[in-house]
Design an enzyme around this catalytic site. Sequence first.
Site, PDB file in Angstrom:
ATOM      1  N   ASN A 132     -13.613  15.895 -20.173  1.00 48.04           N
ATOM      2  CA  ASN A 132     -14.202  15.249 -21.353  1.00 48.04           C
ATOM      3  C   ASN A 132     -15.496  14.534 -20.992  1.00 48.04           C
ATOM      4  O   ASN A 132     -15.680  13.359 -21.331  1.00 48.04           O
ATOM      5  CB  ASN A 132     -13.191  14.264 -21.950  1.00 48.04           C
ATOM      6  CG  ASN A 132     -13.488  13.924 -23.393  1.00 48.04           C
ATOM      7  OD1 ASN A 132     -14.353  14.529 -24.021  1.00 48.04           O
ATOM      8  ND2 ASN A 132     -12.796  12.950 -23.925  1.00 48.04           N
ATOM      9  N   ARG A 137     -23.604  13.178 -16.306  1.00 48.91           N
ATOM     10  CA  ARG A 137     -22.829  12.033 -15.821  1.00 48.91           C
ATOM     11  C   ARG A 137     -21.914  12.409 -14.673  1.00 48.91           C
ATOM     12  O   ARG A 137     -21.706  11.631 -13.748  1.00 48.91           O
ATOM     13  CB  ARG A 137     -22.001  11.379 -16.947  1.00 48.91           C
ATOM     14  CG  ARG A 137     -21.236  10.157 -16.420  1.00 48.91           C
ATOM     15  CD  ARG A 137     -20.897   9.128 -17.487  1.00 48.91           C
ATOM     16  NE  ARG A 137     -19.745   9.481 -18.266  1.00 48.91           N
ATOM     17  CZ  ARG A 137     -18.573   8.843 -18.259  1.00 48.91           C
ATOM     18  NH1 ARG A 137     -18.391   7.786 -17.462  1.00 48.91           N
ATOM     19  NH2 ARG A 137     -17.605   9.226 -19.017  1.00 48.91           N
ATOM     20  N   ARG A 187     -11.121   7.895 -15.336  1.00 46.59           N
ATOM     21  CA  ARG A 187     -10.958   8.815 -14.222  1.00 46.59           C
ATOM     22  C   ARG A 187     -10.793   8.095 -12.897  1.00 46.59           C
ATOM     23  O   ARG A 187     -10.383   8.702 -11.897  1.00 46.59           O
ATOM     24  CB  ARG A 187     -12.135   9.770 -14.164  1.00 46.59           C
ATOM     25  CG  ARG A 187     -12.312  10.570 -15.448  1.00 46.59           C
ATOM     26  CD  ARG A 187     -13.668  11.235 -15.541  1.00 46.59           C
ATOM     27  NE  ARG A 187     -13.946  11.684 -16.895  1.00 46.59           N
ATOM     28  CZ  ARG A 187     -14.424  10.902 -17.846  1.00 46.59           C
ATOM     29  NH1 ARG A 187     -14.684   9.627 -17.580  1.00 46.59           N
ATOM     30  NH2 ARG A 187     -14.637  11.377 -19.056  1.00 46.59           N
ATOM     31  N   LYS A 234      -7.023  23.319 -17.143  1.00 47.76           N
ATOM     32  CA  LYS A 234      -8.427  23.676 -17.016  1.00 47.76           C
ATOM     33  C   LYS A 234      -8.995  23.309 -15.640  1.00 47.76           C
ATOM     34  O   LYS A 234      -9.651  24.121 -14.988  1.00 47.76           O
ATOM     35  CB  LYS A 234      -9.212  22.996 -18.143  1.00 47.76           C
ATOM     36  CG  LYS A 234     -10.672  22.691 -17.910  1.00 47.76           C
ATOM     37  CD  LYS A 234     -11.519  23.893 -17.611  1.00 47.76           C
ATOM     38  CE  LYS A 234     -12.996  23.537 -17.542  1.00 47.76           C
ATOM     39  NZ  LYS A 234     -13.374  22.619 -16.491  1.00 47.76           N
ATOM     40  N   PRO A 251     -11.265  29.850 -16.196  1.00 46.19           N
ATOM     41  CA  PRO A 251     -11.093  28.524 -16.796  1.00 46.19           C
ATOM     42  C   PRO A 251     -11.606  28.544 -18.239  1.00 46.19           C
ATOM     43  O   PRO A 251     -12.687  29.069 -18.512  1.00 46.19           O
ATOM     44  CB  PRO A 251     -11.976  27.611 -15.931  1.00 46.19           C
ATOM     45  CG  PRO A 251     -12.226  28.379 -14.673  1.00 46.19           C
ATOM     46  CD  PRO A 251     -12.205  29.829 -15.082  1.00 46.19           C
ATOM     47  N   ASP A 253     -12.949  26.301 -20.922  1.00 47.61           N
ATOM     48  CA  ASP A 253     -13.492  25.013 -21.319  1.00 47.61           C
ATOM     49  C   ASP A 253     -14.090  25.148 -22.713  1.00 47.61           C
ATOM     50  O   ASP A 253     -13.982  26.193 -23.348  1.00 47.61           O
ATOM     51  CB  ASP A 253     -14.561  24.559 -20.330  1.00 47.61           C
ATOM     52  CG  ASP A 253     -15.581  25.651 -20.120  1.00 47.61           C
ATOM     53  OD1 ASP A 253     -16.303  25.989 -21.071  1.00 47.61           O
ATOM     54  OD2 ASP A 253     -15.657  26.198 -19.007  1.00 47.61           O
ATOM     55  N   HIS A 255     -17.110  25.447 -23.658  1.00 44.45           N
ATOM     56  CA  HIS A 255     -18.141  26.492 -23.762  1.00 44.45           C
ATOM     57  C   HIS A 255     -17.509  27.867 -23.900  1.00 44.45           C
ATOM     58  O   HIS A 255     -17.860  28.648 -24.776  1.00 44.45           O
ATOM     59  CB  HIS A 255     -19.051  26.472 -22.535  1.00 44.45           C
ATOM     60  CG  HIS A 255     -19.904  25.265 -22.447  1.00 44.45           C
ATOM     61  ND1 HIS A 255     -21.062  25.099 -23.158  1.00 44.45           N
ATOM     62  CD2 HIS A 255     -19.760  24.122 -21.735  1.00 44.45           C
ATOM     63  CE1 HIS A 255     -21.604  23.934 -22.886  1.00 44.45           C
ATOM     64  NE2 HIS A 255     -20.827  23.314 -22.022  1.00 44.45           N
ATOM     65  N   GLN A 299     -16.956  34.871 -16.096  1.00 48.71           N
ATOM     66  CA  GLN A 299     -16.901  33.651 -16.893  1.00 48.71           C
ATOM     67  C   GLN A 299     -18.058  32.730 -16.557  1.00 48.71           C
ATOM     68  O   GLN A 299     -18.643  32.091 -17.437  1.00 48.71           O
ATOM     69  CB  GLN A 299     -15.558  32.948 -16.641  1.00 48.71           C
ATOM     70  CG  GLN A 299     -15.404  31.581 -17.276  1.00 48.71           C
ATOM     71  CD  GLN A 299     -15.885  30.443 -16.376  1.00 48.71           C
ATOM     72  OE1 GLN A 299     -16.232  30.652 -15.224  1.00 48.71           O
ATOM     73  NE2 GLN A 299     -15.927  29.258 -16.912  1.00 48.71           N
ATOM     74  N   PHE A 303     -20.652  31.020 -19.094  1.00 47.06           N
ATOM     75  CA  PHE A 303     -20.741  29.570 -19.137  1.00 47.06           C
ATOM     76  C   PHE A 303     -22.190  29.110 -19.006  1.00 47.06           C
ATOM     77  O   PHE A 303     -22.676  28.312 -19.803  1.00 47.06           O
ATOM     78  CB  PHE A 303     -19.900  28.942 -18.016  1.00 47.06           C
ATOM     79  CG  PHE A 303     -20.030  27.454 -17.940  1.00 47.06           C
ATOM     80  CD1 PHE A 303     -19.307  26.641 -18.796  1.00 47.06           C
ATOM     81  CD2 PHE A 303     -20.884  26.856 -17.030  1.00 47.06           C
ATOM     82  CE1 PHE A 303     -19.428  25.256 -18.747  1.00 47.06           C
ATOM     83  CE2 PHE A 303     -21.018  25.476 -16.971  1.00 47.06           C
ATOM     84  CZ  PHE A 303     -20.288  24.681 -17.836  1.00 47.06           C
TER      85      PHE A 303
END
Length: 352
Positions: A132, A137, A187, A234, A251, A253, A255, A299, A303
């Site tokens: 998330n 960041r 996190r 994920k 994976p 996600d 996108h 993938q 992505f």
Amino acid sequence: MEWQSLPVPLSQLRLALVLPSGQSFRWRAAGNQFSFCLHDRVVVVRQDAEKLYYRTILPDPQPSPLELPLRTAETTLWINDYFHLGVDLAALYTEWQKRDQFFASISTRFSGIRILRQDPFENLISFICSSNNNITRITKMVNALCTNFAPRLLSEDGVDYHPFPTPQALASPSVEKTLRDLGFGYRAKFIQKTAQMLVETHGDDAQKFLAGLRTTPTDVAREELLKFMGVGRKVADCVLLMSLDKNEVVPVDTHVYQVAVKHYGLKGSSSKPNMTPKLYADINTRLASIWGEWAGWAQSVLFASDLKAFSSYDASANAAETLPTPPPTPALKRKNDSDEVESTPSRRRKRT
DNA sequence: CAACGACCTGATAA
DNA sequence: ATTATCAGGTCGT
């Protein structure tokens, strides 16, 4: 130390698309070069149309002239391993283009994108940070991990290089608060708990345990990863693909989800992702069957093509400075946009 | 077992 | 200007 080189065409590897696109968050970009800190050295890479160039920077004391060939040979081995240079990416693209019309439509613009073979612990912790979250960041957080929990290895051109921290360095209970203060949000606990669990159950062999999952069947390895705090399906799949040699794992996600509903007729039950385990599995198996044995690699191309940062990327511009496109989206805010002069003045020009 | 809200933070969009 | 949404999701209920 001198530059070394390997014959690698852009169709096999395109650094500008692979290194900043959210697989590893630790490559430092400066002009057309990228540098990366390993546990005992810094590796610098750049490329032209035919070759991949790389250079080794060692901490003091410098090795004797007799030892030097050994050190450079080690870097060569690492380059081959990290970039999976034994894998013929152009052949894979050809295969995916045959299997998938949509892939074919974007593959020219986004050639040379491949999966890196990362260190499993770095990969695991980095992707715990990714949940998330956004790439800008995540990159800041991973860098904060290195500067705060790993000793400086060396300085070069005024830049301090720290390797990725060890599991032991992140396992102490005090780490959680430190990470909170550094802006890691929720996190912080996941990272500390995961490191602690790794150290408690495997001690000094924690890294070996993770690396051992490379030769463990995919489903078993995934179950092991899911035991860690902050690791869901994920993130587990990202680690399986990007550091544990599970090339078939896709994976899913946000996108890939977007692309799946838009171009592969997957049902988006509602406007919001609403990613249920069932929908994840559906998309996962569907894409895996379309792309085949190396589906995870395909993938990564999709992505990257969906990243806003690359929305104006022009694959025909080998030399970045010949790109005529004027200042594109303000959304793309690179740290170092100065393509030539890198005189390292005071950065942080965030004036408003 | 499936669904649903909470969750840190910082950058854009509205 | 202030508020809502989004970003390579996961956890607890």
